[in-house]
Design an enzyme around this catalytic site. Sequence first.
Site, short mmCIF file in Angstrom:
data_model
loop_
_atom_site.label_atom_id
_atom_site.label_comp_id
_atom_site.label_asym_id
_atom_site.label_seq_id
_atom_site.Cartn_x
_atom_site.Cartn_y
_atom_site.Cartn_z
N HIS A 63 47.00 43.28 42.23
CA HIS A 63 47.67 43.19 40.93
C HIS A 63 48.04 44.57 40.40
CE1 HIS A 63 45.61 39.03 40.14
NE2 HIS A 63 46.42 39.02 41.18
N HIS A 67 53.42 34.06 40.60
CA HIS A 67 52.24 34.87 40.90
C HIS A 67 52.19 35.23 42.38
CE1 HIS A 67 48.36 36.69 40.22
NE2 HIS A 67 47.99 36.17 41.38
N ASP A 85 51.77 38.94 43.82
CA ASP A 85 50.81 39.32 44.86
C ASP A 85 51.52 40.00 46.04
OD1 ASP A 85 48.42 38.56 43.72
OD2 ASP A 85 48.26 36.67 44.80
N HIS A 94 47.68 37.16 51.52
CA HIS A 94 47.32 38.56 51.73
C HIS A 94 47.27 38.93 53.21
CE1 HIS A 94 46.50 38.59 47.49
NE2 HIS A 94 45.53 37.71 47.61
#
Length: 307
Positions: free
Chosen positions: A78, A241, A245, A268
Amino acid sequence: MLQQRTLKSISRAVGVGLHSGQRVELTLRPAPVDTGIVFRRVDLPEPVDIRMTAEAVTDTRLASTVSTGGAKVQTVEHLMSACAGLGIDNLYIDITADEVPILDGSASSFVFLLQSAGIELQKAPRRFIRVTRKVEVREGEGANEKWASLEPYHGYKLSFEIDFDHRVVNSTGQRVEFDLGTDSYSRDIARARTFGFTKEVEYMRSKGLALGGGLDNAIVMDDTKVLNAGGLRYDDEFVKHKILDAMGDLYIIGKPLLAAYTAFRSGHALNNKLLRELLAHSDAYEVVTFEDEKRAPRGFGEVARAW
């Protein structure tokens, strides 16, 4: 000339780690030209610096973790996203624990901290990684398939599609596109919060995770509805979001990208795998600067817009 950027002054925040629940102090400090973004674990007997590179990522379960030697910092995405959105090249981040504070669950608090410190132009050209051919990574098959790619683009554009079988997520839209040249990161992306489901939260807490999570720093849903009293900040906050990310995960490469990023159900791990795939092929990218700002992609020549 498009110049590198750092902060004009120091900015500080205190919060708790999303997974550890531990109190964390964060200090953002100006850094010299070509420093990059460096986390400094000041709580250790001897402070340890962790410079952002794709290879610094050592764990991608639930968040992006970077480390060097035995020192690590978790949940960097973030804050890294805010740096990407505002175009910060050089920054020291002093941190008193091994996890970045979650604050409100989005990047908006980090944007506020960075903008409050002011953005300083530096006397050196800003270096970009320009993608010159398509690079793609894929995992899984059928219903489990996920993928992410980078393609040549004169600017920075991200397209993301999620696939959640939940009535609230389905009703809000599961695909979004963001272009740094025409859209506003602070307005359109930064306020999108992380999200989770009550069943997941209960399981994670049983494993000693999500100890700092709650309705004040995440969107929480049961089987049918959003539990947060204020509802959603954007109609499509969930997928936005994921864009937030991705911007943070990709900025770990150490320089701003000139590329079109497209992803389906990426996270991720896959985002970092994509960076490593790019860097493994020297014919897929080049490092460029812009002596003439008029030749730079739209949106990169101006200091980031305020709210």
